[in-house]
Scaffold this motif. Structure first.
Motif, PDB file in Angstrom:
ATOM      1  N   THR A 253      -8.241  -2.221   9.360  1.00 51.51           N
ATOM      2  CA  THR A 253      -8.032  -0.777   9.304  1.00 51.51           C
ATOM      3  C   THR A 253      -9.317   0.032   9.538  1.00 51.51           C
ATOM      4  O   THR A 253     -10.402  -0.379   9.119  1.00 51.51           O
ATOM      5  CB  THR A 253      -7.391  -0.348   7.963  1.00 51.51           C
ATOM      6  N   ALA A 254      -9.162   1.179  10.185  1.00 57.41           N
ATOM      7  CA  ALA A 254     -10.296   2.099  10.381  1.00 57.41           C
ATOM      8  C   ALA A 254     -10.409   3.056   9.186  1.00 57.41           C
ATOM      9  O   ALA A 254     -11.358   3.842   9.095  1.00 57.41           O
ATOM     10  CB  ALA A 254     -10.098   2.892  11.670  1.00 57.41           C
ATOM     11  N   ASP A 255      -9.463   2.988   8.264  1.00 55.85           N
ATOM     12  CA  ASP A 255      -9.444   3.838   7.072  1.00 55.85           C
ATOM     13  C   ASP A 255     -10.360   3.186   6.029  1.00 55.85           C
ATOM     14  O   ASP A 255      -9.993   2.203   5.391  1.00 55.85           O
ATOM     15  CB  ASP A 255      -7.986   3.910   6.586  1.00 55.85           C
ATOM     16  N   SER A 256     -11.565   3.736   5.856  1.00 55.23           N
ATOM     17  CA  SER A 256     -12.557   3.045   5.024  1.00 55.23           C
ATOM     18  C   SER A 256     -12.166   3.001   3.550  1.00 55.23           C
ATOM     19  O   SER A 256     -12.473   2.044   2.842  1.00 55.23           O
ATOM     20  CB  SER A 256     -13.941   3.668   5.201  1.00 55.23           C
ATOM     21  N   GLU A 257     -11.447   4.010   3.095  1.00 56.89           N
ATOM     22  CA  GLU A 257     -10.999   4.025   1.697  1.00 56.89           C
ATOM     23  C   GLU A 257     -10.002   2.887   1.446  1.00 56.89           C
ATOM     24  O   GLU A 257     -10.099   2.154   0.461  1.00 56.89           O
ATOM     25  CB  GLU A 257     -10.356   5.383   1.370  1.00 56.89           C
ATOM     26  N   ARG A 258      -9.059   2.756   2.357  1.00 56.71           N
ATOM     27  CA  ARG A 258      -8.083   1.662   2.256  1.00 56.71           C
ATOM     28  C   ARG A 258      -8.800   0.310   2.342  1.00 56.71           C
ATOM     29  O   ARG A 258      -8.508  -0.617   1.584  1.00 56.71           O
ATOM     30  CB  ARG A 258      -7.043   1.807   3.380  1.00 56.71           C
TER      31      ARG A 258
ATOM     32  N   GLU B 278       0.933   4.816   0.735  1.00 54.35           N
ATOM     33  CA  GLU B 278       0.087   5.764   1.485  1.00 54.35           C
ATOM     34  C   GLU B 278       0.021   7.118   0.788  1.00 54.35           C
ATOM     35  O   GLU B 278      -1.032   7.753   0.749  1.00 54.35           O
ATOM     36  CB  GLU B 278       0.629   5.894   2.922  1.00 54.35           C
TER      37      GLU B 278
ATOM     38  N   TRP C 192       0.860  -1.185   0.000  1.00 56.21           N
ATOM     39  CA  TRP C 192       0.000   0.000   0.000  1.00 56.21           C
ATOM     40  C   TRP C 192       0.898   1.237   0.000  1.00 56.21           C
ATOM     41  O   TRP C 192       1.738   1.393   0.880  1.00 56.21           O
ATOM     42  CB  TRP C 192      -0.909   0.015   1.224  1.00 56.21           C
TER      43      TRP C 192
ATOM     44  N   ARG D  12      -2.217   6.767  -2.027  1.00 57.30           N
ATOM     45  CA  ARG D  12      -3.481   6.149  -1.606  1.00 57.30           C
ATOM     46  C   ARG D  12      -3.862   5.036  -2.577  1.00 57.30           C
ATOM     47  O   ARG D  12      -5.011   4.946  -3.045  1.00 57.30           O
ATOM     48  CB  ARG D  12      -4.615   7.189  -1.525  1.00 57.30           C
TER      49      ARG D  12
ATOM     50  N   ASP E  37      -5.291  -5.273   4.705  1.00 64.97           N
ATOM     51  CA  ASP E  37      -5.523  -5.012   6.127  1.00 64.97           C
ATOM     52  C   ASP E  37      -7.012  -4.791   6.396  1.00 64.97           C
ATOM     53  O   ASP E  37      -7.522  -3.682   6.282  1.00 64.97           O
ATOM     54  CB  ASP E  37      -4.711  -3.790   6.588  1.00 64.97           C
TER      55      ASP E  37
ATOM     56  N   GLU F  80     -11.865  -0.483   1.555  1.00 68.50           N
ATOM     57  CA  GLU F  80     -12.625  -0.772   0.338  1.00 68.50           C
ATOM     58  C   GLU F  80     -11.687  -1.201  -0.798  1.00 68.50           C
ATOM     59  O   GLU F  80     -11.970  -2.138  -1.531  1.00 68.50           O
ATOM     60  CB  GLU F  80     -13.489   0.436  -0.062  1.00 68.50           C
TER      61      GLU F  80
ATOM     62  N   ARG G 179     -14.256  -5.084  13.053  1.00 63.41           N
ATOM     63  CA  ARG G 179     -14.173  -4.689  11.640  1.00 63.41           C
ATOM     64  C   ARG G 179     -13.716  -5.861  10.781  1.00 63.41           C
ATOM     65  O   ARG G 179     -14.286  -6.145   9.724  1.00 63.41           O
ATOM     66  CB  ARG G 179     -13.195  -3.509  11.467  1.00 63.41           C
TER      67      ARG G 179
END
Length: 279
Positions: free
Chosen positions: A102-107, A28, A26, A31, A99, A109, A147
């Protein structure tokens, strides 16, 4: 031991033979995912592996996603044919990236979409299962566990339409303890399977943790601690096998060797220790 246990081998045990490694990472700043290629000689073509493994007495193979030179349908169909003609099972496609915690919804998805692509690939290639990494969050993180469980269940539902089973493993941080593995298994209620890797629990509690997770596992990654010559620590490995003997386990024993020297010779040294448990 049940008579249903059988011997399998992972392409990780042959990772110096199968050509370039195509790692997914990934990025970052962008993105987005990218592929990092680690160049290596190809001494064994992946399409020849099923026949080679069958000749050596293995009943199944697991393939890491970074060993696939292509995910075109035509290539995947060829791989499926190679397994059929060798008469052995393509048990698991081991997806090494992603992952779900993760709390990062874009990642999340982006990773889910990537995982679905690989589940489709597994289906076309005739793999029974796809191993999905549970996640990078800490094992005590209850929200991350929720999650992951939710996302694994979504993937399991999708995979079922393609006749593929989703499994995870005691691999990476979230499932690095026996307790965390069992909490996750509890949340997915039998809809997601588990692999237990001998090498992925550590410290004093290792054998207690193996005893927890092996009874609910569909496969065992039989990885030994090796010295610098690539010889297994037999006493340590026997303690791991003892946890198996006590558990009534009846799935696949996947030989994992990543030590130095000739990889088939290393595989054979581990295999010799596993075979009495299969008998």
């Amino acid at each position: 031991m049940s008579h249903l246990s059988y011997l399998s081998v992972s392409t990780w045990s042959l990772h110096r033979l199968l050509g370039p490694l195509r790692w997914t990472v990934w990025d970052e700043s962008a993105r987005a995912r990218k592929t990092v290629i680690q160049e290596q000689p190809e001494l064994l073509n992946l399409l020849d592996l099923p026949e080679e493994a069958a000749k050596r007495g293995f009943k199944a193979v697991e393939i890491c996603h970074f060993h696939f030179p292509s995910t075109d349908s035509a290539y995947l169909e060829q791989l499926k044919k190679a397994f059929v003609s060798a008469g052995i099972s393509f048990d698991t496609l081991l997806l090494d990236y992603g992952d779900l915690s993760t709390a990062d919804s874009e990642r999340a998805e982006a990773d889910m979409s990537f995982m679905r692509e690989w589940i489709r690939a597994a289906s076309i290639a005739g793999a029974k299962r796809t191993r999905i990494v549970a996640g990078e969050a800490q094992p005590g993180d209850a929200e991350a566990l929720e999650r992951t469980a939710g996302r694994l269940l979504q993937l399991a539902e999708f995979a079922e339409t393609l006749s593929v089973q989703i499994i995870t493993e005691n691999f990476k941080a979230l499932t690095s303890t026996g307790e965390s593995c069992m909490r996750l298994m509890d949340k997915v209620g039998g809809k997601v399977g588990l692999i237990t890797d001998f090498g992925n629990f550590g410290g004093e509690r290792k054998y207690t943790e193996l005893a927890m997770t092996i009874p609910v596992s569909v496969g065992i990654h039989a990885k030994s601690e090796c010295d610098e010559q690539g010889y297994p620590d037999e006493a340590e490995f026997q303690r791991c096998l003892e946890a198996v003997r006590q558990s009534g386990f009846d799935g696949s024993f996947v030989i994992i060797y990543d030590g130095p020297g000739d990889m088939w010779a290393g595989i054979d040294r581990v295999r010799r220790l596993v075979e009495p448990v299969l008998a």
